[in-house]
Design a protein around this motif. Sequence first.
Motif, PDB file in Angstrom:
ATOM      1  N   CYS A  28      32.135  41.991  44.461  1.00  0.00           N
ATOM      2  CA  CYS A  28      33.025  41.924  43.302  1.00  0.00           C
ATOM      3  C   CYS A  28      33.963  43.128  43.285  1.00  0.00           C
ATOM      4  CB  CYS A  28      32.207  41.884  42.017  1.00  0.00           C
ATOM      5  SG  CYS A  28      33.227  41.891  40.523  1.00  0.00           S
ATOM      6  N   VAL A  29      35.270  42.850  43.163  1.00  0.00           N
ATOM      7  CA  VAL A  29      36.262  43.925  43.141  1.00  0.00           C
ATOM      8  C   VAL A  29      36.799  44.164  41.719  1.00  0.00           C
ATOM      9  CG1 VAL A  29      36.908  43.632  45.558  1.00  0.00           C
ATOM     10  CG2 VAL A  29      38.134  42.333  43.800  1.00  0.00           C
ATOM     11  N   GLY A  30      36.182  43.520  40.739  1.00  0.00           N
ATOM     12  CA  GLY A  30      36.494  43.834  39.348  1.00  0.00           C
ATOM     13  C   GLY A  30      37.823  43.313  38.837  1.00  0.00           C
ATOM     14  N   CYS A  31      38.297  42.203  39.392  1.00  0.00           N
ATOM     15  CA  CYS A  31      39.633  41.726  39.031  1.00  0.00           C
ATOM     16  C   CYS A  31      39.677  40.915  37.734  1.00  0.00           C
ATOM     17  CB  CYS A  31      40.193  40.884  40.166  1.00  0.00           C
ATOM     18  SG  CYS A  31      39.366  39.290  40.346  1.00  0.00           S
ATOM     19  N   SER A  32      38.530  40.450  37.270  1.00  0.00           N
ATOM     20  CA  SER A  32      38.405  39.655  36.039  1.00  0.00           C
ATOM     21  C   SER A  32      38.956  38.236  36.128  1.00  0.00           C
ATOM     22  CB  SER A  32      39.085  40.341  34.845  1.00  0.00           C
ATOM     23  OG  SER A  32      38.511  41.604  34.600  1.00  0.00           O
ATOM     24  N   ALA A  33      39.350  37.781  37.310  1.00  0.00           N
ATOM     25  CA  ALA A  33      39.877  36.419  37.425  1.00  0.00           C
ATOM     26  C   ALA A  33      38.848  35.381  36.992  1.00  0.00           C
ATOM     27  CB  ALA A  33      40.318  36.162  38.866  1.00  0.00           C
ATOM     28  N   CYS A  34      37.608  35.635  37.283  1.00  0.00           N
ATOM     29  CA  CYS A  34      36.553  34.681  36.907  1.00  0.00           C
ATOM     30  C   CYS A  34      36.371  34.622  35.398  1.00  0.00           C
ATOM     31  CB  CYS A  34      35.248  35.052  37.584  1.00  0.00           C
ATOM     32  SG  CYS A  34      34.718  36.762  37.259  1.00  0.00           S
ATOM     33  N   MET A  79      32.841  41.407  31.995  1.00  0.00           N
ATOM     34  CA  MET A  79      32.764  42.542  32.900  1.00  0.00           C
ATOM     35  C   MET A  79      31.774  43.552  32.319  1.00  0.00           C
ATOM     36  SD  MET A  79      34.843  41.264  35.023  1.00  0.00           S
ATOM     37  CE  MET A  79      34.825  42.623  36.245  1.00  0.00           C
ATOM     38  N   ALA A  88      31.602  41.642  37.381  1.00  0.00           N
ATOM     39  CA  ALA A  88      31.417  40.416  36.608  1.00  0.00           C
ATOM     40  C   ALA A  88      29.933  40.131  36.400  1.00  0.00           C
ATOM     41  CB  ALA A  88      32.070  39.250  37.331  1.00  0.00           C
ATOM     42  N   CYS A 110      37.757  33.261  42.245  1.00  0.00           N
ATOM     43  CA  CYS A 110      37.465  34.584  42.812  1.00  0.00           C
ATOM     44  C   CYS A 110      38.195  34.791  44.136  1.00  0.00           C
ATOM     45  CB  CYS A 110      35.968  34.750  43.021  1.00  0.00           C
ATOM     46  SG  CYS A 110      35.552  36.393  43.659  1.00  0.00           S
ATOM     47  N   PRO A 111      38.969  35.882  44.231  1.00  0.00           N
ATOM     48  CA  PRO A 111      39.719  36.142  45.464  1.00  0.00           C
ATOM     49  C   PRO A 111      38.867  36.732  46.582  1.00  0.00           C
ATOM     50  CG  PRO A 111      40.070  37.912  43.926  1.00  0.00           C
ATOM     51  CD  PRO A 111      39.230  36.868  43.195  1.00  0.00           C
ATOM     52  N   ASN A 112      37.645  37.092  46.242  1.00  0.00           N
ATOM     53  CA  ASN A 112      36.819  37.788  47.242  1.00  0.00           C
ATOM     54  C   ASN A 112      35.521  37.049  47.562  1.00  0.00           C
ATOM     55  OD1 ASN A 112      37.128  40.138  48.834  1.00  0.00           O
ATOM     56  ND2 ASN A 112      35.422  41.131  47.743  1.00  0.00           N
ATOM     57  N   ALA A 166      33.086  36.311  45.772  1.00  0.00           N
ATOM     58  CA  ALA A 166      31.955  37.093  45.263  1.00  0.00           C
ATOM     59  C   ALA A 166      31.042  36.293  44.340  1.00  0.00           C
ATOM     60  CB  ALA A 166      32.484  38.320  44.518  1.00  0.00           C
ATOM     61  N   ILE A 167      31.416  35.040  44.044  1.00  0.00           N
ATOM     62  CA  ILE A 167      30.576  34.213  43.174  1.00  0.00           C
ATOM     63  C   ILE A 167      30.224  32.926  43.895  1.00  0.00           C
ATOM     64  CG2 ILE A 167      30.276  33.138  40.915  1.00  0.00           C
ATOM     65  CD1 ILE A 167      32.397  34.769  39.772  1.00  0.00           C
ATOM     66  N   VAL A 203      26.767  36.298  40.900  1.00  0.00           N
ATOM     67  CA  VAL A 203      27.748  37.257  41.391  1.00  0.00           C
ATOM     68  C   VAL A 203      27.087  38.162  42.436  1.00  0.00           C
ATOM     69  CG1 VAL A 203      29.261  39.187  40.777  1.00  0.00           C
ATOM     70  CG2 VAL A 203      28.967  37.255  39.186  1.00  0.00           C
TER      71      VAL A 203
HETATM   72  S1  SF4 Z   1      36.851  36.929  40.287  1.00  0.00           S
HETATM   73 FE1  SF4 Z   1      35.392  37.725  41.829  1.00  0.00          FE
HETATM   74  S2  SF4 Z   1      36.093  39.790  42.314  1.00  0.00           S
HETATM   75 FE2  SF4 Z   1      37.115  39.157  40.412  1.00  0.00          FE
HETATM   76  S3  SF4 Z   1      35.796  39.973  38.757  1.00  0.00           S
HETATM   77 FE3  SF4 Z   1      35.123  37.852  39.199  1.00  0.00          FE
HETATM   78  S4  SF4 Z   1      33.470  38.063  40.720  1.00  0.00           S
HETATM   79 FE4  SF4 Z   1      34.578  39.996  40.674  1.00  0.00          FE
END
Ligand code: SF4
Length: 57
Positions: free
Chosen positions: A10-16, A27, A33, A50-52, A54-55, A5
């Motif tokens: 990471c924007v903290g969305c928890s999708a991952c 988280m 994440a 991940c929408p950003n 970040a992984i 990560v």
């Molecule tokens: S999906 Fe991406 S942005 Fe969202 S919590 Fe996971 S690493 Fe962070």
Amino acid sequence: MAAQVNVDECVGCSACVDACPAGAIEMNDDNVAQVNEDDCVNCGACVDACPNEAIEL
Ligand code: SF4
Ligand code: SF4
């Protein structure tokens, strides 16, 4: 290797967390994440979720 990560992205969305079939992501206290490298099976689901971007693997 395990999924990595980029904490700055990471924007903290928890999708991952929801996408991981191994339950290897949680988280942390900063709402970033965190991958448990011992549990990661390198499937790439979190990377796709991940929408950003970040992984990465
Ligand atoms: S999906 Fe991406 S942005 Fe969202 S919590 Fe996971 S690493 Fe962070
Ligand atoms: S690569 Fe797969 S097993 Fe590893 S943290 Fe991402 S979703 Fe979970």
